[in-house]
Scaffold this motif. Structure first.
Motif, PDB file in Angstrom:
ATOM      1  N   LEU A 266       0.876  -1.172   0.000  1.00  0.00           N
ATOM      2  CA  LEU A 266       0.000   0.000   0.000  1.00  0.00           C
ATOM      3  C   LEU A 266       0.915   1.224   0.000  1.00  0.00           C
ATOM      4  O   LEU A 266       1.259   1.755   1.046  1.00  0.00           O
ATOM      5  CB  LEU A 266      -0.920  -0.008   1.223  1.00  0.00           C
TER       6      LEU A 266
ATOM      7  N   ARG B  70       4.160   1.398   2.307  1.00  0.00           N
ATOM      8  CA  ARG B  70       3.878   0.542   3.459  1.00  0.00           C
ATOM      9  C   ARG B  70       3.147  -0.702   3.000  1.00  0.00           C
ATOM     10  O   ARG B  70       2.938  -0.918   1.817  1.00  0.00           O
ATOM     11  CB  ARG B  70       3.042   1.294   4.474  1.00  0.00           C
ATOM     12  N   HIS B  71       2.742  -1.506   3.970  1.00  0.00           N
ATOM     13  CA  HIS B  71       1.972  -2.706   3.677  1.00  0.00           C
ATOM     14  C   HIS B  71       0.660  -2.675   4.459  1.00  0.00           C
ATOM     15  O   HIS B  71       0.583  -2.112   5.535  1.00  0.00           O
ATOM     16  CB  HIS B  71       2.757  -3.966   4.052  1.00  0.00           C
ATOM     17  N   ARG B  72      -0.347  -3.337   3.896  1.00  0.00           N
ATOM     18  CA  ARG B  72      -1.642  -3.468   4.541  1.00  0.00           C
ATOM     19  C   ARG B  72      -1.864  -4.944   4.841  1.00  0.00           C
ATOM     20  O   ARG B  72      -1.620  -5.807   4.001  1.00  0.00           O
ATOM     21  CB  ARG B  72      -2.733  -2.963   3.611  1.00  0.00           C
TER      22      ARG B  72
ATOM     23  N   THR C 138      -4.695  -7.799   6.174  1.00  0.00           N
ATOM     24  CA  THR C 138      -6.106  -8.059   6.392  1.00  0.00           C
ATOM     25  C   THR C 138      -6.258  -9.488   6.889  1.00  0.00           C
ATOM     26  O   THR C 138      -5.704 -10.415   6.292  1.00  0.00           O
ATOM     27  CB  THR C 138      -6.909  -7.877   5.087  1.00  0.00           C
TER      28      THR C 138
END
Length: 131
Positions: free
Chosen positions: A77, A80-82, A84
């Motif tokens: 994202l 950065r990273h997302r 879930t």
């Protein structure tokens, strides 16, 4: 227009860009292996304990399984990273091919994630842990 001022400004911008590149700022960082994915999933999702992680062949997307049906998907994202978390994920397909093992995961009804994993042994362990 003062050409010395324009040249100095351009030199300053290029110097700052060089420093940012040296420090590794900007752009998304690629995940190296399943252990990196597990560490990131545990850091991003409160209360999650990862067992087996797999990283896509391109290094961008990853999936970490914590137990039967418990899955965290990590996606880039921006810089950065997302992460879930899905509580009722399941394996739809695991198919070995020349470029790696192709996994199809049903995250929730109607949502399927496809990921190609270069490490066949990690993909097998991932599938066994998720089921």
């Amino acid at each position: 227009m003062n050409w010395w001022l324009a040249a100095g400004s351009l030199a300053a911008v290029l110097a700052l860009a060089g420093v940012a590149r040296m420090l590794g700022l900007g752009g998304s960082q690629k995940l190296a292996d399943g252990d990196d994915a597990i560490r990131m999933a545990e850091a991003l999702v409160s209360g999650f304990e990862g067992r087996v992680g797999v990283v896509a062949a391109d290094g961008g997307r990853a999936a970490v399984v914590g137990g039967p049906g418990d899955l965290v998907v990590i996606e880039p994202l921006g810089a950065r990273h997302r992460a879930t978390r899905f509580k009722s994920a399941r394996i739809v397909m695991a198919h070995p091919e020349a470029d790696g093992t192709k996994l199809a995961l049903e995250l929730q009804p109607g949502t399927v994630l496809r990921i190609t994993v270069a490490d066949a042994e990690a993909a097998r362990a991932f599938a066994e842990t998720l089921t």
